[in-house]
Design a protein around this motif. Sequence first.
Motif, PDB file in Angstrom:
ATOM      1  N   ASN A 260     -40.038 -77.009  -4.254  1.00  0.00           N
ATOM      2  CA  ASN A 260     -39.504 -77.437  -5.544  1.00  0.00           C
ATOM      3  C   ASN A 260     -37.999 -77.187  -5.623  1.00  0.00           C
ATOM      4  O   ASN A 260     -37.226 -78.049  -6.055  1.00  0.00           O
ATOM      5  CB  ASN A 260     -40.207 -76.680  -6.678  1.00  0.00           C
ATOM      6  CG  ASN A 260     -41.562 -77.255  -7.018  1.00  0.00           C
ATOM      7  OD1 ASN A 260     -41.775 -78.465  -6.960  1.00  0.00           O
ATOM      8  ND2 ASN A 260     -42.498 -76.392  -7.389  1.00  0.00           N
TER       9      ASN A 260
ATOM     10  N   VAL B  34     -47.027 -92.298  -3.455  1.00  0.00           N
ATOM     11  CA  VAL B  34     -45.651 -92.241  -3.951  1.00  0.00           C
ATOM     12  C   VAL B  34     -45.118 -93.625  -4.286  1.00  0.00           C
ATOM     13  O   VAL B  34     -44.242 -93.763  -5.148  1.00  0.00           O
ATOM     14  CB  VAL B  34     -44.725 -91.529  -2.939  1.00  0.00           C
ATOM     15  CG1 VAL B  34     -45.111 -90.070  -2.793  1.00  0.00           C
ATOM     16  CG2 VAL B  34     -44.720 -92.231  -1.583  1.00  0.00           C
TER      17      VAL B  34
ATOM     18  N   HIS C 154     -38.905 -86.243  -9.676  1.00  0.00           N
ATOM     19  CA  HIS C 154     -39.535 -85.257  -8.801  1.00  0.00           C
ATOM     20  C   HIS C 154     -40.870 -84.852  -9.407  1.00  0.00           C
ATOM     21  O   HIS C 154     -40.973 -84.630 -10.613  1.00  0.00           O
ATOM     22  CB  HIS C 154     -38.660 -84.018  -8.629  1.00  0.00           C
ATOM     23  CG  HIS C 154     -39.366 -82.907  -7.889  1.00  0.00           C
ATOM     24  ND1 HIS C 154     -39.652 -82.988  -6.545  1.00  0.00           N
ATOM     25  CD2 HIS C 154     -39.876 -81.717  -8.308  1.00  0.00           C
ATOM     26  CE1 HIS C 154     -40.288 -81.899  -6.163  1.00  0.00           C
ATOM     27  NE2 HIS C 154     -40.448 -81.107  -7.212  1.00  0.00           N
ATOM     28  N   CYS C 155     -41.879 -84.708  -8.551  1.00  0.00           N
ATOM     29  CA  CYS C 155     -43.219 -84.356  -9.019  1.00  0.00           C
ATOM     30  C   CYS C 155     -43.761 -83.178  -8.210  1.00  0.00           C
ATOM     31  O   CYS C 155     -43.857 -83.256  -6.979  1.00  0.00           O
ATOM     32  CB  CYS C 155     -44.146 -85.557  -8.886  1.00  0.00           C
ATOM     33  SG  CYS C 155     -45.773 -85.318  -9.637  1.00  0.00           S
ATOM     34  N   ASP C 156     -44.091 -82.100  -8.903  1.00  0.00           N
ATOM     35  CA  ASP C 156     -44.735 -80.942  -8.292  1.00  0.00           C
ATOM     36  C   ASP C 156     -46.212 -81.269  -8.124  1.00  0.00           C
ATOM     37  O   ASP C 156     -46.960 -81.324  -9.094  1.00  0.00           O
ATOM     38  CB  ASP C 156     -44.523 -79.729  -9.203  1.00  0.00           C
ATOM     39  CG  ASP C 156     -45.235 -78.473  -8.714  1.00  0.00           C
ATOM     40  OD1 ASP C 156     -46.015 -78.564  -7.748  1.00  0.00           O
ATOM     41  OD2 ASP C 156     -45.028 -77.408  -9.313  1.00  0.00           O
ATOM     42  N   CYS C 157     -46.627 -81.464  -6.869  1.00  0.00           N
ATOM     43  CA  CYS C 157     -48.012 -81.828  -6.565  1.00  0.00           C
ATOM     44  C   CYS C 157     -48.763 -80.693  -5.882  1.00  0.00           C
ATOM     45  O   CYS C 157     -49.758 -80.932  -5.176  1.00  0.00           O
ATOM     46  CB  CYS C 157     -48.049 -83.079  -5.686  1.00  0.00           C
ATOM     47  SG  CYS C 157     -47.447 -84.566  -6.489  1.00  0.00           S
TER      48      CYS C 157
ATOM     49  N   LEU D 175     -41.568 -85.192  -3.956  1.00  0.00           N
ATOM     50  CA  LEU D 175     -42.686 -84.356  -4.384  1.00  0.00           C
ATOM     51  C   LEU D 175     -42.740 -83.106  -3.522  1.00  0.00           C
ATOM     52  O   LEU D 175     -42.143 -83.029  -2.444  1.00  0.00           O
ATOM     53  CB  LEU D 175     -44.010 -85.122  -4.347  1.00  0.00           C
ATOM     54  CG  LEU D 175     -44.548 -85.698  -3.034  1.00  0.00           C
ATOM     55  CD1 LEU D 175     -45.136 -84.615  -2.125  1.00  0.00           C
ATOM     56  CD2 LEU D 175     -45.615 -86.746  -3.317  1.00  0.00           C
ATOM     57  N   SER D 176     -43.473 -82.129  -4.002  1.00  0.00           N
ATOM     58  CA  SER D 176     -43.625 -80.858  -3.304  1.00  0.00           C
ATOM     59  C   SER D 176     -45.103 -80.502  -3.210  1.00  0.00           C
ATOM     60  O   SER D 176     -45.869 -80.776  -4.134  1.00  0.00           O
ATOM     61  CB  SER D 176     -42.872 -79.752  -4.050  1.00  0.00           C
ATOM     62  OG  SER D 176     -43.243 -79.734  -5.417  1.00  0.00           O
TER      63      SER D 176
ATOM     64  N   GLN E 286     -44.797 -82.029 -13.359  1.00  0.00           N
ATOM     65  CA  GLN E 286     -45.890 -81.715 -12.441  1.00  0.00           C
ATOM     66  C   GLN E 286     -47.011 -82.740 -12.552  1.00  0.00           C
ATOM     67  O   GLN E 286     -47.198 -83.367 -13.597  1.00  0.00           O
ATOM     68  CB  GLN E 286     -46.433 -80.315 -12.723  1.00  0.00           C
ATOM     69  CG  GLN E 286     -47.035 -80.157 -14.096  1.00  0.00           C
ATOM     70  CD  GLN E 286     -47.413 -78.731 -14.449  1.00  0.00           C
ATOM     71  OE1 GLN E 286     -47.964 -78.513 -15.509  1.00  0.00           O
ATOM     72  NE2 GLN E 286     -47.138 -77.763 -13.610  1.00  0.00           N
ATOM     73  N   HIS E 287     -47.756 -82.889 -11.461  1.00  0.00           N
ATOM     74  CA  HIS E 287     -48.883 -83.821 -11.460  1.00  0.00           C
ATOM     75  C   HIS E 287     -50.061 -83.217 -12.222  1.00  0.00           C
ATOM     76  O   HIS E 287     -50.596 -83.835 -13.142  1.00  0.00           O
ATOM     77  CB  HIS E 287     -49.279 -84.140 -10.015  1.00  0.00           C
ATOM     78  CG  HIS E 287     -50.222 -85.283  -9.888  1.00  0.00           C
ATOM     79  ND1 HIS E 287     -50.778 -85.656  -8.691  1.00  0.00           N
ATOM     80  CD2 HIS E 287     -50.723 -86.150 -10.809  1.00  0.00           C
ATOM     81  CE1 HIS E 287     -51.572 -86.704  -8.880  1.00  0.00           C
ATOM     82  NE2 HIS E 287     -51.554 -87.021 -10.144  1.00  0.00           N
TER      83      HIS E 287
ATOM     84  N   SER F  28     -38.314 -83.860 -13.753  1.00  0.00           N
ATOM     85  CA  SER F  28     -39.293 -83.130 -12.936  1.00  0.00           C
ATOM     86  C   SER F  28     -40.522 -82.839 -13.781  1.00  0.00           C
ATOM     87  O   SER F  28     -40.449 -82.082 -14.754  1.00  0.00           O
ATOM     88  CB  SER F  28     -38.694 -81.818 -12.417  1.00  0.00           C
ATOM     89  OG  SER F  28     -39.649 -81.111 -11.657  1.00  0.00           O
TER      90      SER F  28
ATOM     91  N   VAL G  98     -42.605 -92.172  -7.391  1.00  0.00           N
ATOM     92  CA  VAL G  98     -42.075 -90.820  -7.221  1.00  0.00           C
ATOM     93  C   VAL G  98     -40.986 -90.831  -6.149  1.00  0.00           C
ATOM     94  O   VAL G  98     -41.179 -91.364  -5.055  1.00  0.00           O
ATOM     95  CB  VAL G  98     -43.210 -89.851  -6.810  1.00  0.00           C
ATOM     96  CG1 VAL G  98     -42.656 -88.503  -6.407  1.00  0.00           C
ATOM     97  CG2 VAL G  98     -44.200 -89.701  -7.957  1.00  0.00           C
TER      98      VAL G  98
END
Length: 380
Positions: free
Chosen positions: A73, A186, A172-175, A194-195, A145-146, A143, A191
């Motif tokens: 992240n 994506v 940005h997406c925290d996955c 992602l992380s 989160q998913h 940013s 997206v």
Amino acid sequence: MIYLDYASTTPMSEKAIEAYTKTASLFFGNTNSLHDIGTGANDVLTLCRRQFAHFINGDEKGVYFTSGGSEANYLAIRSLIKGSDASNRHIITTQIEHSSILNLCGQLEEEGYTVTYLPVDKWGMISLSDLQKAVTSKTTLVSIQHANHEIGTIQPIQKIGRFLKEKNILFHCDCVQSFGKLPIDVQLYGVDSLSVSSHKIYGPKGVGAVYIHPSVSWNSVYRNANHQSGFRPGTIDVPGVASFITAAQEAYSRIEEQRELHEQLRTKWMTLMEPFKKFITIEGHPSQRLPSVIGMTIDKIQGQYVMLQCNRHQIAISTGSACHAGLQHPSKTMTAIGKSNDEAKQFIRISFGTNTSYNDLKHLYTVLRKVMEEFHCVTM
């Protein structure tokens, strides 16, 4: 011991351990070394990048491996904003992001960025209209989160991505919680980065990944870094990466099977809790949520006490994100969905994994019933 804290971490699978051992023995070279041993290690890394890109329908040129989800992240967001117009210093996120995101946003505010923290409803869901209203001409990155790490609520990522693409704003997406549990695309989601983290899906700790679409501009956080196209310095843990990708292959091969199993377990848990619905609230969205994550608040009983009583009876649960363990302040997710500080401290979380059974849940039910009897909530 009965383990019901899989959202915190998972044990390594046998295949992941085997992959680590074999790779460490056979492909121990430095991927930047030009001799054959280094080339062999780099070939393994290339295959791992390709496989990871396949999982998310991405481009292997945009895959970078990290030490875990928190670093993923940090590096993704820092690298993206360094590659953006320096005059655009507005960032949008939510009140319920992982601490790695919220802590970074706090740092960025100290550096002169403006950060908008979107509110969520009682289920932990953001409003797309709130996001649309929050965007300004100076917004450089969003940013979101998913899936939430404490209550499992899944955000409308595809709608968010479509809107941000129209506005030419980075997304940005925290996955970390959703990878290996939900399909991720994506391209479909729009997206940009992602992380993910290995140890959430039965891989080793200390390994994670970032995806940044190759068309997106970014600048490295590190000066003169010479690994992974400059994204991150340091010799890559090829055995760890190979073990992670092996675990991911296992997770994706049984993604529907596990989801169905966890839905069934969740339904059975809700049935067990029915007599206590006056005292226990199941948090999170009723349908848009990970079935494997169940957050609950128990009236008049602190979550930490419940957790300790469960531990005494050989059951492992949590009081929220492990990254907040031991801290005095209540869960930000709980306060964001409208709980008072006292109510937020009544939160516990159980999370299912591959080995969770109905018998495990019945044992937990027995312990919770005893705890509630102790506080005069119920009688035998």
